[in-house]
Design a protein around this motif. Structure first.
Motif, PDB file in Angstrom:
ATOM      1  N   ASP A 298      -7.361  -6.880  -3.461  1.00 57.49           N
ATOM      2  CA  ASP A 298      -6.981  -8.645  -4.087  1.00 57.49           C
ATOM      3  C   ASP A 298      -6.160  -9.137  -2.579  1.00 57.49           C
ATOM      4  N   ARG A 299      -5.452  -8.117  -2.026  1.00 54.50           N
ATOM      5  CA  ARG A 299      -4.423  -8.561  -0.974  1.00 54.50           C
ATOM      6  C   ARG A 299      -5.709  -8.535   0.036  1.00 54.50           C
ATOM      7  N   ASP A 300      -6.394  -7.763   0.539  1.00 49.90           N
ATOM      8  CA  ASP A 300      -7.410  -8.270   1.535  1.00 49.90           C
ATOM      9  C   ASP A 300      -8.034  -9.236   1.395  1.00 49.90           C
ATOM     10  N   ASP A 301      -8.505  -9.422   0.285  1.00 52.02           N
ATOM     11  CA  ASP A 301      -9.401 -10.711  -0.221  1.00 52.02           C
ATOM     12  C   ASP A 301      -8.506 -11.839   1.336  1.00 52.02           C
ATOM     13  N   ALA A 302      -7.667 -12.257  -0.479  1.00 51.97           N
ATOM     14  CA  ALA A 302      -6.291 -12.913   0.827  1.00 51.97           C
ATOM     15  C   ALA A 302      -6.606 -13.139   1.671  1.00 51.97           C
ATOM     16  N   ILE A 303      -6.128 -12.206   2.871  1.00 53.98           N
ATOM     17  CA  ILE A 303      -5.760 -12.125   4.390  1.00 53.98           C
ATOM     18  C   ILE A 303      -6.552 -13.030   4.506  1.00 53.98           C
ATOM     19  N   GLU A 304      -8.671 -11.500   3.953  1.00 54.38           N
ATOM     20  CA  GLU A 304      -9.350 -12.820   4.438  1.00 54.38           C
ATOM     21  C   GLU A 304      -9.237 -14.232   4.553  1.00 54.38           C
ATOM     22  N   ARG A 305      -9.473 -14.707   3.592  1.00 53.65           N
ATOM     23  CA  ARG A 305      -9.252 -16.465   2.952  1.00 53.65           C
ATOM     24  C   ARG A 305      -8.644 -16.458   3.800  1.00 53.65           C
ATOM     25  N   LEU A 306      -7.234 -16.283   4.243  1.00 56.85           N
ATOM     26  CA  LEU A 306      -6.080 -16.898   5.482  1.00 56.85           C
ATOM     27  C   LEU A 306      -6.593 -17.427   6.817  1.00 56.85           C
ATOM     28  N   ARG A 307      -7.278 -15.876   6.899  1.00 59.39           N
ATOM     29  CA  ARG A 307      -7.654 -15.982   8.394  1.00 59.39           C
ATOM     30  C   ARG A 307      -8.755 -16.658   8.474  1.00 59.39           C
ATOM     31  N   ASP A 308     -10.225 -17.366   7.967  1.00 63.84           N
ATOM     32  CA  ASP A 308     -11.096 -18.056   7.976  1.00 63.84           C
ATOM     33  C   ASP A 308     -10.411 -19.491   7.715  1.00 63.84           C
ATOM     34  N   MET A 309      -9.714 -19.649   7.006  1.00 60.93           N
ATOM     35  CA  MET A 309      -8.193 -21.190   6.311  1.00 60.93           C
ATOM     36  C   MET A 309      -7.993 -21.379   7.805  1.00 60.93           C
ATOM     37  N   LYS A 310      -7.458 -20.088   8.576  1.00 61.30           N
ATOM     38  CA  LYS A 310      -7.109 -21.026  10.408  1.00 61.30           C
ATOM     39  C   LYS A 310      -8.404 -20.480  10.699  1.00 61.30           C
ATOM     40  N   ALA A 311      -9.314 -19.721  10.917  1.00 64.08           N
ATOM     41  CA  ALA A 311     -10.635 -19.808  12.116  1.00 64.08           C
ATOM     42  C   ALA A 311     -10.582 -21.630  11.342  1.00 64.08           C
TER      43      ALA A 311
ATOM     44  N   ILE B 264       1.033  -1.320  -0.219  1.00 65.24           N
ATOM     45  CA  ILE B 264       0.545  -0.413  -0.093  1.00 65.24           C
ATOM     46  C   ILE B 264       0.937   1.245  -0.314  1.00 65.24           C
ATOM     47  N   GLU B 265       1.660   1.044   0.748  1.00 60.48           N
ATOM     48  CA  GLU B 265       2.640   1.961   1.024  1.00 60.48           C
ATOM     49  C   GLU B 265       3.186   2.902  -0.556  1.00 60.48           C
ATOM     50  N   LEU B 266       3.480   1.580  -1.106  1.00 56.80           N
ATOM     51  CA  LEU B 266       4.952   1.329  -2.664  1.00 56.80           C
ATOM     52  C   LEU B 266       3.870   1.994  -3.341  1.00 56.80           C
ATOM     53  N   ALA B 267       2.581   1.258  -3.392  1.00 57.99           N
ATOM     54  CA  ALA B 267       1.504   2.042  -4.518  1.00 57.99           C
ATOM     55  C   ALA B 267       1.286   3.300  -3.573  1.00 57.99           C
ATOM     56  N   LYS B 268       1.344   3.880  -3.104  1.00 59.24           N
ATOM     57  CA  LYS B 268       1.313   5.288  -2.783  1.00 59.24           C
ATOM     58  C   LYS B 268       2.293   6.473  -3.477  1.00 59.24           C
ATOM     59  N   ASN B 269       3.758   5.876  -2.962  1.00 61.68           N
ATOM     60  CA  ASN B 269       4.527   6.222  -3.430  1.00 61.68           C
ATOM     61  C   ASN B 269       4.777   6.631  -5.149  1.00 61.68           C
ATOM     62  N   GLU B 270       3.885   5.069  -5.633  1.00 63.35           N
ATOM     63  CA  GLU B 270       4.299   5.355  -6.730  1.00 63.35           C
ATOM     64  C   GLU B 270       3.521   6.286  -7.553  1.00 63.35           C
ATOM     65  N   LEU B 271       2.132   5.952  -6.994  1.00 60.30           N
ATOM     66  CA  LEU B 271       1.331   7.041  -7.827  1.00 60.30           C
ATOM     67  C   LEU B 271       1.304   8.395  -7.338  1.00 60.30           C
TER      68      LEU B 271
ATOM     69  N   THR C 157      -5.661   4.933 -10.268  1.00 60.42           N
ATOM     70  CA  THR C 157      -6.178   4.311  -8.582  1.00 60.42           C
ATOM     71  C   THR C 157      -6.985   3.519  -8.264  1.00 60.42           C
ATOM     72  N   ASP C 158      -7.519   3.088  -9.585  1.00 60.30           N
ATOM     73  CA  ASP C 158      -8.315   2.125  -9.255  1.00 60.30           C
ATOM     74  C   ASP C 158      -7.195   0.604  -9.521  1.00 60.30           C
ATOM     75  N   LYS C 159      -6.580   0.983 -10.292  1.00 68.23           N
ATOM     76  CA  LYS C 159      -5.578  -0.427 -10.631  1.00 68.23           C
ATOM     77  C   LYS C 159      -5.274  -0.206  -9.105  1.00 68.23           C
ATOM     78  N   TYR C 160      -4.655   0.215  -8.171  1.00 67.18           N
ATOM     79  CA  TYR C 160      -4.050   0.143  -7.029  1.00 67.18           C
ATOM     80  C   TYR C 160      -5.193  -0.351  -6.068  1.00 67.18           C
ATOM     81  N   GLU C 161      -6.425   0.436  -5.999  1.00 64.17           N
ATOM     82  CA  GLU C 161      -7.314  -0.272  -5.075  1.00 64.17           C
ATOM     83  C   GLU C 161      -7.592  -1.423  -5.811  1.00 64.17           C
ATOM     84  N   THR C 162      -7.737  -2.171  -6.534  1.00 66.69           N
ATOM     85  CA  THR C 162      -8.282  -3.723  -7.644  1.00 66.69           C
ATOM     86  C   THR C 162      -6.631  -3.874  -6.254  1.00 66.69           C
TER      87      THR C 162
END
Length: 447
Positions: A180-193, A51-58, A171-176
């Motif tokens: 995607d990263r948030d969804d992956a983290i959520e799936r990992l958390r659900d798998m952990k649960a 996110i920080e790199l995306a912000k800086n790059e943006l 902006t749309d590219k980095y938000e997407t």
């Protein structure tokens, strides 16, 4: 047997295969939990760094785009200003040329006025033609400059629009990417649960029972939540939930069925395969709602989205994931609380009807018992009357016998009164002699 050495005291001890396997499982579980935790932390850090790199790059891209567009704008402004200056210079030059020509023509006209009137008129006509052509040339030059100015303005607006589109695209590219990263983290958390539930050795039923018992004393103090052990009708659910108010009026009742990946068979692999039997169990056990708590179809967007009602297939039935177990109970109970007043009034009416029915039943019981006792007493009374009649007949016979005895006694008494010594000794000389002696003795004694 396996030998294990304590890392602290150095003592060696032996354990059997089962204990050794259990220790290995605990070590594996701990390491797996730690690795999973580290990976989640690493994923979270990667997400923040991305996110920080995306912000800086943006920011850099936007700065570069802004600088480029500013340079283009400055260049366009410079071109516009240069065009404006050139236009003004061209106009001034044309005017000076016109004025020079006009002055020259005026002088020439003044010189030739005296010489020839026809030449003057011709010169005037030529002067008029020259002025018209010069005005047309000036007008064409001004039009060309204005056209160039308009083209520059349109180019400037187009550049600004392209800049906005480029910024929006980035902006749309980095938000997407962030989503995607948030969804992956959520799936990992659900798998952990889900994995943590299995790793501690719990089944889905034990997990749900534990979750409910955590809040039973505070949220559902009068609730009944036990396993359904009654299979007398051929089948049974997993758990039955019932809640009542202080007057023991039932608020809500739910039949629960728990299914995980190990519960699938060759013919039953989807949630829909278990709904018909669950509805049958709900009806047979008199429950108002039915809920399937399922881990089947883990990739289904429908069942992963939240609480899913399947009223279109079976009435008052839901399919949920384990994390919605407590919320579904709370939602159904709160909804049922709204109709509790009507249920209370209905229970009161039923109680009144029961009281009336009990009174009528008691009255019928009393009438039946009274009629039975009356019939029994009537039979005994008739028996007593019959016995009295028999006694009267017996007493009458006894009376008649006694009357007959009295008559005989009276006759016997009369006969006894008629008995005299003379009659007794009339045919008995011996007795007559004895009585004679007795009488003489009595006479001598008297003297």
């Amino acid at each position: 047997m396996n030998e294990i050495i304590c890392p602290h005291c150095g003592t060696a001890f032996k354990v059997d295969e089962a204990g050794y396997a259990d220790i290995l499982k605990q070590v594996h579980d701990s390491e797996f939990e730690q690795q999973l935790h580290d990976r989640l932390e690493l994923a979270e850090k990667d997400k923040l760094n991305a996110i920080e790199l995306a912000k800086n790059e943006l920011s850099r891209e936007m700065q570069k785009a802004a600088a480029a567009k500013d340079a283009e704008i400055q260049e366009l402004k410079a071109n516009l200003e240069a065009g404006e200056v050139e236009r003004k210079l061209a106009v001034a030059e044309a005017l000076r040329a016109v004025e020079r020509n006009r002055d020259a023509l005026a002088n020439e006209l003044q010189q030739m006025k005296q010489e020839h009137l026809a030449a003057v008129k011709l010169a005037q006509a030529e002067l008029a033609a020259n002025e018209v052509s010069q005005k047309l040339a000036i007008t064409e030059a001004v039009s060309a400059v204005e056209k160039e100015r308009d083209e520059l303005k349109n180019g400037l607006r187009q550049a600004a629009l392209e800049k906005q589109l480029a910024e929006k695209s980035l902006t749309d590219k980095y938000e997407t990417q962030i989503k995607d990263r948030d969804d992956a983290i959520e799936r990992l958390r659900d798998m952990k649960a889900r994995l943590s539930t299995k790793m501690v050795g719990e089944t889905l039923e034990q997990h749900c029972e534990t979750e409910f018992n955590r809040i039973r004393s505070t949220a559902f103090p009068r609730a009944y939540f036990e396993k359904d052990n009654d299979a007398s009708m051929g089948s049974k659910g997993d758990y039955i939930f019932r809640d009542s108010d202080e007057a023991s009026t039932e608020i809500v009742s739910i039949m629960f069925e728990m299914k995980n990946e190990n519960d699938t068979t060759a013919t039953k692999k989807k949630n829909e395969d278990f709904l018909k039997e669950l509805d049958k169990d709900r009806t047979e056990k008199g429950c108002e709602y039915a809920v399937l708590v399922s881990l089947l179809e883990p990739d289904s967007e429908l069942y992963n989205s939240g609480i899913v009602d399947v009223f279109y297939r079976y009435p008052k039935m839901y399919v949920i994931r384990p994390q919605f177990f407590v919320p579904i109970i709370t939602l159904l109970r709160n909804a049922a609380m709204k109709s509790l007043e009507y249920k209370t009034e209905l229970a009161l009416v039923k109680a009144q009807n029961v009281d009336i029915t009990d009174f009528e039943n008691d009255l019928e019981t009393f009438k039946t018992a009274f009629a039975k006792n009356y019939d029994l007493a009537s039979r005994k009374f008739q028996t007593a009357i019959d016995e009295i009649d028999k006694s009267i007949d017996h007493l009458q016979k006894t009376k008649d016998a006694l009357l007959g005895t009295d008559r005989n006694l009276r006759l016997a008494n009369n006969k006894a009164q008629d008995v005299t010594i003379k009659k007794l000794t009339r045919r008995n000389p011996t007795m007559a002699e004895k009585f004679e002696k007795l009488n003489r003795g009595r006479s001598s004694d008297t003297e």
